[in-house]
Design a protein around this motif. Structure first.
Motif, PDB file in Angstrom:
ATOM      1  N   ARG A 144      37.330  36.947  45.702  1.00  0.00           N
ATOM      2  CA  ARG A 144      37.489  36.954  44.243  1.00  0.00           C
ATOM      3  C   ARG A 144      37.569  35.508  43.756  1.00  0.00           C
ATOM      4  O   ARG A 144      38.050  34.628  44.467  1.00  0.00           O
ATOM      5  CB  ARG A 144      38.737  37.737  43.808  1.00  0.00           C
ATOM      6  CG  ARG A 144      40.031  37.298  44.440  1.00  0.00           C
ATOM      7  CD  ARG A 144      41.218  38.095  43.885  1.00  0.00           C
ATOM      8  NE  ARG A 144      41.207  39.468  44.300  1.00  0.00           N
ATOM      9  CZ  ARG A 144      42.011  39.982  45.249  1.00  0.00           C
ATOM     10  NH1 ARG A 144      42.885  39.200  45.881  1.00  0.00           N
ATOM     11  NH2 ARG A 144      41.956  41.251  45.550  1.00  0.00           N
ATOM     12  N   SER A 155      31.490  36.409  47.853  1.00  0.00           N
ATOM     13  CA  SER A 155      31.982  37.722  47.442  1.00  0.00           C
ATOM     14  C   SER A 155      30.824  38.714  47.426  1.00  0.00           C
ATOM     15  O   SER A 155      29.766  38.481  48.016  1.00  0.00           O
ATOM     16  CB  SER A 155      32.652  37.645  46.064  1.00  0.00           C
ATOM     17  OG  SER A 155      33.330  38.864  45.755  1.00  0.00           O
ATOM     18  N   ASP A 191      43.386  40.390  38.911  1.00  0.00           N
ATOM     19  CA  ASP A 191      42.249  40.263  39.826  1.00  0.00           C
ATOM     20  C   ASP A 191      40.951  40.405  39.044  1.00  0.00           C
ATOM     21  O   ASP A 191      40.666  41.479  38.501  1.00  0.00           O
ATOM     22  CB  ASP A 191      42.347  41.351  40.900  1.00  0.00           C
ATOM     23  CG  ASP A 191      41.210  41.304  41.908  1.00  0.00           C
ATOM     24  OD1 ASP A 191      40.297  40.470  41.749  1.00  0.00           O
ATOM     25  OD2 ASP A 191      41.242  42.108  42.856  1.00  0.00           O
ATOM     26  N   ASN A 193      38.012  40.710  40.151  1.00  0.00           N
ATOM     27  CA  ASN A 193      37.186  41.747  40.756  1.00  0.00           C
ATOM     28  C   ASN A 193      37.519  43.119  40.189  1.00  0.00           C
ATOM     29  O   ASN A 193      36.635  43.953  39.978  1.00  0.00           O
ATOM     30  CB  ASN A 193      37.372  41.777  42.278  1.00  0.00           C
ATOM     31  CG  ASN A 193      36.705  40.612  42.975  1.00  0.00           C
ATOM     32  OD1 ASN A 193      36.135  39.737  42.332  1.00  0.00           O
ATOM     33  ND2 ASN A 193      36.783  40.587  44.289  1.00  0.00           N
TER      34      ASN A 193
END
Length: 376
Positions: A144, A155, A191, A193
């Protein structure tokens, strides 16, 4: 939330082919050199350093087993193959951002010149990375994006992962999808992601199911996810939803337990990470799908990038893409793809790839389910 958004700006289809298998020595275990050196320590010598310390900081091990079981050993082995006299200094933050900050600072004080960082709180690292850069330390954002002027990024195409999750849930619902109400338990808001997974999943679900009737963050924490699922059941009652999107497998396990405790059956639940227990749940029909992300090429790409940076080399031989975050533009990147795993393709994905052996999955209680799926 001030999530960091990654956009790959150069084609990624051939990225996995860019992972070099060249080695500069034997593939033995980690060995720390008697006198570690780096480009900075040699006073600008033209000779590339053949030893040194590389930091690896991973975020947690409670919601996903991947970091300890796959990322760390794959990364360490690849560094050893590329640079036998390099040493990996590893720490896991155990889910605590303050702990990870202490680990990061300790690496810098120990003279580490390259740090591979999978941030527990990706939005809070800008000052860390800026301070590291000012001291000649290069940071690679792993899995991330970390805030700040990172030197590299490795990633997956995380919006695409979310799309795969959403479509897999639709496929699990079949003809019932268009009339289905869906509960969504997303990842942590710290996060970036998780924001990408959520966005990608919504891209599919918003047009293919009836309605998202309950949506909360599970914080990548199984206990929290189970509590949120319990709240959804209380609010919506047993027949108020027909499927559950879970951002990862650890949360999916807790969600499935909450559904069983409430006597709710035949509600597909999906996840992500291809955890071994998730594969077992898929084989028994308790979980509908997971997402398999090949951890070995991700970890090996990060290791190769870290060794190149340590030795003063251009990382373009491994980083064939560039990506942007809110705080860094044109970051050299490796962006990988992912696969949906269902009962029908367990063997072709996580077994044939070498992620797991049959003996890892088909333990006593699951032998019958494995046999039924043709896995023996």
């Amino acid at each position: 939330m001030n999530a960091l958004m990654r956009r790959a700006v150069i084609g990624t289809a051939a990225v996995s082919m860019a992972l070099s298998m060249a080695a500069c020595g034997s593939a033995g275990g980690d060995k720390k050199a008697d006198s570690p050196t780096s480009a900075a320590a040699t006073g600008g010598s033209t000779a590339a350093p053949t030893s040194g310390d590389i930091g690896l900081l991973l975020p947690e091990n409670s919601s996903s087993i991947r970091y300890e079981s796959f990322d760390k050993p794959y990364f360490t082995a690849k560094v050893a193959a590329l640079c036998p006299d390099c040493h990996v200094k590893y720490n896991n933050a155990q889910g605590d951002a303050a702990t990870q900050k202490q680990q990061f600072d300790a690496l810098i004080s120990q003279g580490v010149k390259v740090i591979v960082l999978d941030p527990q709180d990706a939005t809070g690292t800008q000052s860390w990375v800026e301070a590291a850069k000012a001291k000649g330390v290069q940071v690679i954002a792993y899995d991330r994006f970390a805030a700040g002027p990172v030197a590299g990024y490795v990633s997956y195409d995380n919006e695409k992962v979310g799309e795969l999750q959403g479509q897999a849930l639709v496929d699990a619902l079949g003809d019932k999808a268009k009339d289905a109400n869906v509960v969504m338990i997303n990842g942590a808001e710290t996060d970036p992601n998780a924001a990408d997974f959520k966005k990608g999943a919504h891209t599919v679900l918003d047009s293919k199911v009836k309605k998202i009737v309950y949506e909360q963050s599970g914080e990548w924490d199984p206990k929290t996810a189970g509590q949120k699922m319990g709240a959804a059941i209380t609010k919506l009652h047993k027949d108020g939803f027909q499927a559950v999107y879970s951002a990862n497998d650890g949360m999916a396990a807790a969600i499935i337990t909450a559904l069983k405790n409430a006597g709710i059956k035949n509600v597909p639940v999906g996840g992500q990470d291809a955890a071994s227990d998730a594969i077992q749940r898929i084989l028994t029909g308790d979980q509908a799908y997971t997402i398999f992300k090949a951890y070995k090429p991700e970890a090996e790409a990060a290791a190769e990038m870290a060794v190149d940076l340590l030795q003063g080399k251009d990382v373009s031989s491994v980083a064939k893409s560039t990506s942007d975050s809110d705080t860094a533009k044109g970051v050299p990147s490796v962006i990988l793809g992912a696969q949906v795993v269902t009962k029908d393709n367990v063997k072709e994905t996580v077994i044939d790839s070498g992620l797991y052996k049959v003996s890892d999955i088909c333990t006593g209680a699951y032998a019958k389910a494995c046999a039924a799926a043709g896995i023996q």
